[in-house]
Scaffold this motif. Structure first.
Motif, PDB file in Angstrom:
ATOM      1  N   ILE A  47      31.552  43.811  43.450  1.00  0.00           N
ATOM      2  CA  ILE A  47      32.305  44.057  44.679  1.00  0.00           C
ATOM      3  C   ILE A  47      33.780  44.139  44.337  1.00  0.00           C
ATOM      4  O   ILE A  47      34.438  43.121  44.094  1.00  0.00           O
ATOM      5  CB  ILE A  47      32.085  42.924  45.713  1.00  0.00           C
ATOM      6  CG1 ILE A  47      30.589  42.638  45.871  1.00  0.00           C
ATOM      7  CG2 ILE A  47      32.689  43.305  47.057  1.00  0.00           C
ATOM      8  CD1 ILE A  47      30.297  41.369  46.662  1.00  0.00           C
ATOM      9  N   GLY A  48      34.276  45.348  44.259  1.00  0.00           N
ATOM     10  CA  GLY A  48      35.684  45.559  43.955  1.00  0.00           C
ATOM     11  C   GLY A  48      36.248  46.585  44.918  1.00  0.00           C
ATOM     12  O   GLY A  48      36.096  46.464  46.132  1.00  0.00           O
ATOM     13  N   THR A  49      36.883  47.626  44.375  1.00  0.00           N
ATOM     14  CA  THR A  49      37.378  48.718  45.211  1.00  0.00           C
ATOM     15  C   THR A  49      36.224  49.344  45.966  1.00  0.00           C
ATOM     16  O   THR A  49      36.344  49.742  47.119  1.00  0.00           O
ATOM     17  CB  THR A  49      38.078  49.783  44.336  1.00  0.00           C
ATOM     18  OG1 THR A  49      39.062  49.140  43.544  1.00  0.00           O
ATOM     19  CG2 THR A  49      38.717  50.846  45.191  1.00  0.00           C
ATOM     20  N   GLY A  50      35.079  49.429  45.308  1.00  0.00           N
ATOM     21  CA  GLY A  50      33.830  49.857  45.933  1.00  0.00           C
ATOM     22  C   GLY A  50      32.786  48.771  45.752  1.00  0.00           C
ATOM     23  O   GLY A  50      33.109  47.649  45.363  1.00  0.00           O
ATOM     24  N   ILE A  51      31.523  49.106  46.040  1.00  0.00           N
ATOM     25  CA  ILE A  51      30.424  48.164  45.824  1.00  0.00           C
ATOM     26  C   ILE A  51      29.275  48.929  45.169  1.00  0.00           C
ATOM     27  O   ILE A  51      28.856  49.978  45.673  1.00  0.00           O
ATOM     28  CB  ILE A  51      29.927  47.536  47.151  1.00  0.00           C
ATOM     29  CG1 ILE A  51      31.047  46.731  47.822  1.00  0.00           C
ATOM     30  CG2 ILE A  51      28.717  46.624  46.889  1.00  0.00           C
ATOM     31  CD1 ILE A  51      30.656  46.119  49.157  1.00  0.00           C
ATOM     32  N   ALA A  52      28.800  48.423  44.051  1.00  0.00           N
ATOM     33  CA  ALA A  52      27.658  49.032  43.377  1.00  0.00           C
ATOM     34  C   ALA A  52      26.806  47.927  42.779  1.00  0.00           C
ATOM     35  O   ALA A  52      27.248  46.788  42.654  1.00  0.00           O
ATOM     36  CB  ALA A  52      28.114  50.003  42.295  1.00  0.00           C
ATOM     37  N   ILE A  58      20.504  36.980  42.457  1.00  0.00           N
ATOM     38  CA  ILE A  58      21.553  37.961  42.748  1.00  0.00           C
ATOM     39  C   ILE A  58      22.844  37.421  42.138  1.00  0.00           C
ATOM     40  O   ILE A  58      23.260  36.301  42.437  1.00  0.00           O
ATOM     41  CB  ILE A  58      21.738  38.182  44.264  1.00  0.00           C
ATOM     42  CG1 ILE A  58      20.473  38.816  44.876  1.00  0.00           C
ATOM     43  CG2 ILE A  58      22.955  39.070  44.531  1.00  0.00           C
ATOM     44  CD1 ILE A  58      20.545  39.003  46.379  1.00  0.00           C
ATOM     45  N   VAL A  59      23.440  38.211  41.263  1.00  0.00           N
ATOM     46  CA  VAL A  59      24.693  37.833  40.604  1.00  0.00           C
ATOM     47  C   VAL A  59      25.818  38.655  41.214  1.00  0.00           C
ATOM     48  O   VAL A  59      25.764  39.888  41.204  1.00  0.00           O
ATOM     49  CB  VAL A  59      24.622  38.092  39.084  1.00  0.00           C
ATOM     50  CG1 VAL A  59      25.951  37.730  38.426  1.00  0.00           C
ATOM     51  CG2 VAL A  59      23.486  37.303  38.450  1.00  0.00           C
ATOM     52  N   LEU A  60      26.821  37.981  41.745  1.00  0.00           N
ATOM     53  CA  LEU A  60      27.960  38.675  42.339  1.00  0.00           C
ATOM     54  C   LEU A  60      29.123  38.721  41.358  1.00  0.00           C
ATOM     55  O   LEU A  60      29.561  37.695  40.844  1.00  0.00           O
ATOM     56  CB  LEU A  60      28.425  37.970  43.617  1.00  0.00           C
ATOM     57  CG  LEU A  60      27.474  37.958  44.814  1.00  0.00           C
ATOM     58  CD1 LEU A  60      28.178  37.352  46.018  1.00  0.00           C
ATOM     59  CD2 LEU A  60      26.981  39.359  45.145  1.00  0.00           C
ATOM     60  N   GLY A  61      29.617  39.928  41.099  1.00  0.00           N
ATOM     61  CA  GLY A  61      30.763  40.112  40.231  1.00  0.00           C
ATOM     62  C   GLY A  61      31.820  40.946  40.925  1.00  0.00           C
ATOM     63  O   GLY A  61      31.706  41.266  42.114  1.00  0.00           O
ATOM     64  N   GLY A  62      32.854  41.316  40.194  1.00  0.00           N
ATOM     65  CA  GLY A  62      33.928  42.103  40.777  1.00  0.00           C
ATOM     66  C   GLY A  62      34.996  41.229  41.414  1.00  0.00           C
ATOM     67  O   GLY A  62      34.868  40.010  41.501  1.00  0.00           O
ATOM     68  N   GLY A  63      36.051  41.883  41.871  1.00  0.00           N
ATOM     69  CA  GLY A  63      37.210  41.167  42.385  1.00  0.00           C
ATOM     70  C   GLY A  63      36.928  40.223  43.532  1.00  0.00           C
ATOM     71  O   GLY A  63      37.437  39.097  43.566  1.00  0.00           O
ATOM     72  N   LEU A  64      36.089  40.652  44.486  1.00  0.00           N
ATOM     73  CA  LEU A  64      35.843  39.820  45.664  1.00  0.00           C
ATOM     74  C   LEU A  64      35.127  38.521  45.291  1.00  0.00           C
ATOM     75  O   LEU A  64      35.338  37.474  45.910  1.00  0.00           O
ATOM     76  CB  LEU A  64      35.041  40.593  46.712  1.00  0.00           C
ATOM     77  CG  LEU A  64      35.140  40.068  48.146  1.00  0.00           C
ATOM     78  CD1 LEU A  64      36.544  40.249  48.692  1.00  0.00           C
ATOM     79  CD2 LEU A  64      34.149  40.779  49.061  1.00  0.00           C
ATOM     80  N   ALA A  83      32.864  45.951  53.480  1.00  0.00           N
ATOM     81  CA  ALA A  83      32.919  44.680  52.754  1.00  0.00           C
ATOM     82  C   ALA A  83      33.455  44.754  51.336  1.00  0.00           C
ATOM     83  O   ALA A  83      33.456  43.744  50.634  1.00  0.00           O
ATOM     84  CB  ALA A  83      31.520  44.053  52.735  1.00  0.00           C
ATOM     85  N   SER A  84      33.925  45.904  50.878  1.00  0.00           N
ATOM     86  CA  SER A  84      34.560  45.943  49.561  1.00  0.00           C
ATOM     87  C   SER A  84      35.906  45.232  49.645  1.00  0.00           C
ATOM     88  O   SER A  84      36.444  45.009  50.735  1.00  0.00           O
ATOM     89  CB  SER A  84      34.767  47.391  49.106  1.00  0.00           C
ATOM     90  OG  SER A  84      35.707  48.031  49.947  1.00  0.00           O
TER      91      SER A  84
END
Length: 323
Positions: free
Chosen positions: A146-151, A259-265, A195-196
């Motif tokens: 979850i950053g600029t986008g979500i993938a 579920i592993v959450l990564g990225g800026g958020l 939600a990004s």
């Protein structure tokens, strides 16, 4: 990344994780330990041909440094954003880097003379988290960046699903709010548009109106929500609810253990994870509730995953030759 002492004949993979702003690079041992790390600017504004040339220059430089240190480069792994055809080794499309049908794998093989694997940045990040990081040992993992986008990347027994067209895992484009803001893809109400990290900042600014004296990041919104600021609390709650809807859809489709959450958020830590776990729990009916955890490898994941993908390709080639 962690370092480690290397014996003179140690094999290493030249690994690059290419983003729109910068590229993270490393020499990675087969056990997933990086023995050298570097960062270089991507300068995407120069155009795709210049970016591709820089990737090859950096990769060749790393291979030369490996040999100078008595190491043996055995493969190259490159991760890029956008749509990636891993089977052909082609960067099909990337808005961040400007790639359109760039045959990066063949270009790298020609330049370095080493087996090369090209992967999608989020898929290889998921690969690393599933094998070496927060999803290790759980078998079925959904990695969500979850950053600029979500993938997302769906990883089963250490292998990430690519999809028929190289576009598997676009969980950011699940419809969660039919009357929501228009997404960059053109459709209103995608998870990514609500939600990004970028969407959270936009939504806060929109509600604050003239009261907003400067742009506010998603991390700041989370912090303000934690102090009880009503506007930030509203935006953060909207974000959590939308993410929970998206993850519940993901769980219905993939039935993962973790579920592993990564990225800026995800750097908001428990400010995100605690309410998100509760919201996801409320949405579970007959589905088994997954463990929801923060990514463990940070911005190392893409580079390590690119190395893993390359090592898989080498092993697969060796296996074919022995048959």
């Amino acid at each position: 990344m962690s370092g480690g002492d290397a014996a003179p004949t140690d094999p290493v993979v030249v690994a690059l994780d290419v983003g729109g702003t910068g590229m993270k690079c490393a020499l990675v041992r087969p056990d997933g330990v990086a023995v050298r790390t570097e960062r270089h600017p991507t300068d995407a504004a120069r155009g795709p041909a210049a970016v591709a040339a820089t990737i090859l220059d950096v990769a060749e430089g790393l291979a030369d440094k490996a040999r100078a240190d008595g190491l043996t480069p055995i493969a190259v792994g490159i991760a890029v954003p956008g749509v990636v055809d891993e089977a052909r080794g082609v960067a099909v499309w990337s808005a961040n880097v400007g790639f359109r049908d760039v045959p990066l794998r063949d270009l790298a093989v020609r330049r370095l003379g080493l087996p090369t694997a090209l992967g999608h940045d989020v898929r290889v990040g998921g690969l690393a988290e599933a094998r070496l990081g927060a999803g290790r040992g759980t078998g079925h993992v959904l990695f969500v960046a979850i950053g600029t986008g979500i993938a997302a990347a769906h990883v089963v027994d250490g292998h990430a699903a690519v999809g028929a067209h190289g576009a598997a895992g676009e969980i950011g484009h699940i419809l969660v709010r039919p009357d929501g803001p228009r997404c960059g893809c053109g459709r209103p109400g995608c998870l990514e548009a609500v939600a990004s990290a970028a969407a959270v900042g936009r939504r806060y600014a929109e509600l604050a109106g003239e009261a907003a004296d400067a742009p506010v990041s998603a991390a700041e919104v989370a912090e303000r929500a934690a102090t009880g600021e009503p506007l930030a609390s509203q935006v953060w709650q909207e974000t959590v609810e939308a993410l929970a809807d998206g993850l519940a859809s993901g769980q219905a489709l993939f039935d993962v253990a973790t579920i592993v959450l990564g990225g800026g958020l995800a750097q908001a830590g428990d400010l995100l994870l605690t309410p998100l776990r509760a919201a996801l729990h409320e949405r579970m009916t007959f589905h088994r509730e997954p463990q929801l955890v923060a990514a463990a490898l940070g911005d190392e994941a893409g580079c390590l995953g690119a190395a893993l993908l390359a090592m898989d390709a080498v092993r697969g080639h060796d296996h074919q030759e022995k048959r």
